[in-house]
Design a protein around this motif. Structure first.
Motif, short mmCIF file in Angstrom:
data_model
loop_
_atom_site.label_atom_id
_atom_site.label_comp_id
_atom_site.label_asym_id
_atom_site.label_seq_id
_atom_site.Cartn_x
_atom_site.Cartn_y
_atom_site.Cartn_z
N ARG A 27 0.85 -1.21 0.00
CA ARG A 27 0.00 0.00 0.00
C ARG A 27 0.88 1.25 0.00
NH1 ARG A 27 -5.04 -2.08 2.01
NH2 ARG A 27 -5.44 -3.64 0.42
N ILE A 84 -2.19 9.99 -0.52
CA ILE A 84 -3.51 9.91 0.13
C ILE A 84 -3.58 8.66 0.99
CG2 ILE A 84 -4.48 8.87 -1.96
CD1 ILE A 84 -7.18 10.18 -1.18
N VAL A 85 -4.16 8.81 2.16
CA VAL A 85 -4.38 7.67 3.05
C VAL A 85 -5.75 7.83 3.71
CG1 VAL A 85 -3.55 6.35 5.04
CG2 VAL A 85 -1.91 7.51 3.56
N VAL A 86 -6.65 6.90 3.41
CA VAL A 86 -7.91 6.84 4.16
C VAL A 86 -7.66 5.87 5.32
CG1 VAL A 86 -10.34 6.19 4.05
CG2 VAL A 86 -9.27 7.39 2.12
N THR A 91 -12.20 2.96 4.91
CA THR A 91 -12.10 2.87 3.45
C THR A 91 -13.44 2.40 2.87
OG1 THR A 91 -11.22 0.63 3.65
CG2 THR A 91 -9.61 2.40 3.48
N GLY A 92 -13.64 2.69 1.59
CA GLY A 92 -14.86 2.24 0.90
C GLY A 92 -16.10 3.00 1.29
N THR A 93 -15.93 4.18 1.88
CA THR A 93 -17.12 4.97 2.28
C THR A 93 -17.14 6.35 1.60
OG1 THR A 93 -16.02 5.90 4.24
CG2 THR A 93 -17.20 3.83 4.54
N GLY A 94 -16.31 6.51 0.59
CA GLY A 94 -16.35 7.76 -0.18
C GLY A 94 -15.36 8.82 0.27
N GLY A 96 -11.95 8.77 0.19
CA GLY A 96 -10.89 8.97 -0.81
C GLY A 96 -11.40 9.79 -1.99
N THR A 97 -12.58 9.47 -2.46
CA THR A 97 -13.19 10.22 -3.57
C THR A 97 -13.32 11.69 -3.19
OG1 THR A 97 -14.44 8.24 -4.20
CG2 THR A 97 -15.24 10.36 -5.06
N ASN A 124 -2.16 -2.47 -5.98
CA ASN A 124 -3.18 -1.71 -5.24
C ASN A 124 -4.32 -1.34 -6.19
OD1 ASN A 124 -4.50 -0.26 -3.28
ND2 ASN A 124 -2.78 1.09 -2.77
N ARG A 129 -8.22 2.05 -9.30
CA ARG A 129 -9.60 2.24 -9.80
C ARG A 129 -10.11 3.62 -9.39
NH1 ARG A 129 -11.62 -2.70 -8.43
NH2 ARG A 129 -12.37 -1.91 -6.43
N LEU A 130 -9.84 4.01 -8.14
CA LEU A 130 -10.27 5.34 -7.67
C LEU A 130 -9.61 6.44 -8.50
CD1 LEU A 130 -11.47 7.38 -5.63
CD2 LEU A 130 -9.49 6.95 -4.16
N TYR A 131 -8.29 6.35 -8.70
CA TYR A 131 -7.60 7.40 -9.45
C TYR A 131 -8.16 7.50 -10.88
CZ TYR A 131 -4.24 6.90 -5.61
OH TYR A 131 -3.65 6.82 -4.37
N ARG A 133 -11.11 6.67 -11.91
CA ARG A 133 -12.46 7.25 -11.83
C ARG A 133 -12.39 8.77 -11.69
NH1 ARG A 133 -15.24 7.00 -7.18
NH2 ARG A 133 -14.12 5.20 -6.41
C1 LIG Z 1 -6.92 3.70 -1.86
C2 LIG Z 1 -7.77 4.62 -0.99
C3 LIG Z 1 -7.17 6.00 -0.97
C4 LIG Z 1 -9.19 4.71 -1.57
O1 LIG Z 1 -9.97 5.55 -0.73
P1 LIG Z 1 -11.44 5.10 -0.26
O2 LIG Z 1 -11.97 6.13 0.67
O3 LIG Z 1 -11.41 3.72 0.21
O4 LIG Z 1 -12.21 5.23 -1.66
P2 LIG Z 1 -13.76 5.49 -1.87
O5 LIG Z 1 -14.54 4.95 -0.73
O6 LIG Z 1 -13.96 6.91 -2.21
O7 LIG Z 1 -13.99 4.62 -3.15
C5 LIG Z 1 -13.70 3.20 -3.10
C6 LIG Z 1 -14.92 2.41 -3.49
O8 LIG Z 1 -15.94 2.56 -2.51
C7 LIG Z 1 -17.16 2.92 -3.14
N1 LIG Z 1 -17.92 3.78 -2.23
C8 LIG Z 1 -17.82 5.12 -2.12
N2 LIG Z 1 -18.69 5.55 -1.20
C9 LIG Z 1 -19.32 4.47 -0.72
C10 LIG Z 1 -20.30 4.28 0.26
N3 LIG Z 1 -20.84 5.31 0.92
N4 LIG Z 1 -20.69 3.02 0.53
C11 LIG Z 1 -20.16 1.98 -0.14
N5 LIG Z 1 -19.21 2.10 -1.09
C12 LIG Z 1 -18.81 3.33 -1.37
C13 LIG Z 1 -16.73 3.65 -4.38
O9 LIG Z 1 -17.75 3.63 -5.38
C14 LIG Z 1 -15.52 2.87 -4.79
O10 LIG Z 1 -15.89 1.76 -5.54
P3 LIG Z 1 -14.86 0.98 -6.46
O11 LIG Z 1 -14.23 -0.02 -5.55
O12 LIG Z 1 -15.67 0.36 -7.51
O13 LIG Z 1 -13.86 1.96 -6.98
C15 LIG Z 1 -7.88 4.03 0.45
O14 LIG Z 1 -8.47 2.76 0.39
C16 LIG Z 1 -6.57 3.98 1.20
O15 LIG Z 1 -6.10 4.98 1.68
N6 LIG Z 1 -5.98 2.79 1.32
C17 LIG Z 1 -4.77 2.58 2.11
C18 LIG Z 1 -3.58 3.46 1.68
C19 LIG Z 1 -3.40 3.47 0.20
O16 LIG Z 1 -3.46 2.44 -0.47
N7 LIG Z 1 -3.15 4.67 -0.33
C20 LIG Z 1 -2.89 4.86 -1.73
C21 LIG Z 1 -1.44 4.69 -1.99
S1 LIG Z 1 -1.05 5.04 -3.71
#
Ligand SMILES: CC(C)(COP(=O)(O)OP(=O)(O)OC[C@H]1O[C@@H](n2cnc3c(N)ncnc32)[C@H](O)[C@@H]1OP(=O)(O)O)[C@@H](O)C(=O)NCCC(=O)NCCS
Length: 170
Positions: A27, A84-86, A91-94, A96-97, A124, A129-131, A133
């Motif tokens: 990660r 970026i770090v969620v 994670t998966g709750t919007g 990062g977006t 990763n 996928r997020l980037y 999008r």
């Molecule tokens: C990679 C990372 C930044 C993504 O951020 P995130 O907040 O998890 O991303 P989001 O929630 O905005 O989007 C992820 C998915 O959740 C979905 N989602 C967004 N809001 C949602 C909600 N309310 N409920 C359910 N799913 C949701 C999105 O549609 C997206 O779907 P996808 O998997 O088809 O792309 C995060 O997982 C992270 O920090 N990971 C650990 C550190 C890391 O890997 N950093 C990046 C290094 S390059």
């Protein structure tokens, strides 16, 4: 969810979240011993005038952070590097977006910024996928750039996004 500028008092939460995140290989690049609290504080303070360091809060709890850092040399000062770090459990709750959208809006308001770039491990897939999008395009593959253990390496993918291209398309 609220997104605001990071302040030095956030450093402990960001440091702890990154320590937890690096426990999952592939990660973030840093090793746990390379993450120290003081450098989080320094980076937040140094970000003023050199980019944008923001945190996302949900119900008053910091759940994610992101940093756009301007390159220091004159010839590449139009480029920002995104980190970026969620935070684990959020994670998966919007978040990062929302963090990326916020920083993209910030970058659009800075006339000197022409490009945001990042590196992401090829393993990763959620992050890539997020980037994608959010409009980032793949620019290259740096083979075996990150060592996971003695004999395991992973490629880094370079991605970029251009704020002016967006403005010109509108
Ligand atoms: C990679 C990372 C930044 C993504 O951020 P995130 O907040 O998890 O991303 P989001 O929630 O905005 O989007 C992820 C998915 O959740 C979905 N989602 C967004 N809001 C949602 C909600 N309310 N409920 C359910 N799913 C949701 C999105 O549609 C997206 O779907 P996808 O998997 O088809 O792309 C995060 O997982 C992270 O920090 N990971 C650990 C550190 C890391 O890997 N950093 C990046 C290094 S390059």
């Amino acid at each position: 969810m609220q997104i605001r500028d990071a302040v030095p008092e956030d450093a402990v939460a960001l440091w702890q979240a990154e320590l937890e995140t690096v426990a999952v290989p592939g990660r973030l690049v840093s090793a746990p011993s390379e993450l120290d609290l003081a450098s989080f504080r320094t980076k937040i303070q140094a970000a003023v005038g050199r980019g944008s360091y923001v945190v996302a809060e949900v119900d008053g709890l910091v759940c994610g952070h992101a940093y756009l850092e301007l390159m220091p040399l004159a010839a590449v000062r139009h480029v920002c590097r995104l980190t970026i770090v969620v935070h684990p459990g959020h994670t998966g709750t919007g978040i990062g977006t929302a963090l990326i959208a916020h920083l993209q809006e910030w970058a659009r308001r800075q006339p000197e910024i022409r490009k945001i770039e990042l590196l992401v491990r090829a393993s990763n897939v959620g992050a890539m996928r997020l980037y994608a999008r959010m409009g980032f395009v793949e620019e290259g593959r740096l083979r075996e750039r990150v060592r996971l253990d003695a004999e395991t390496f992973v490629d880094d993918i370079a991605m970029g996004w251009f704020p002016r291209a967006h403005v010109e398309r509108r």
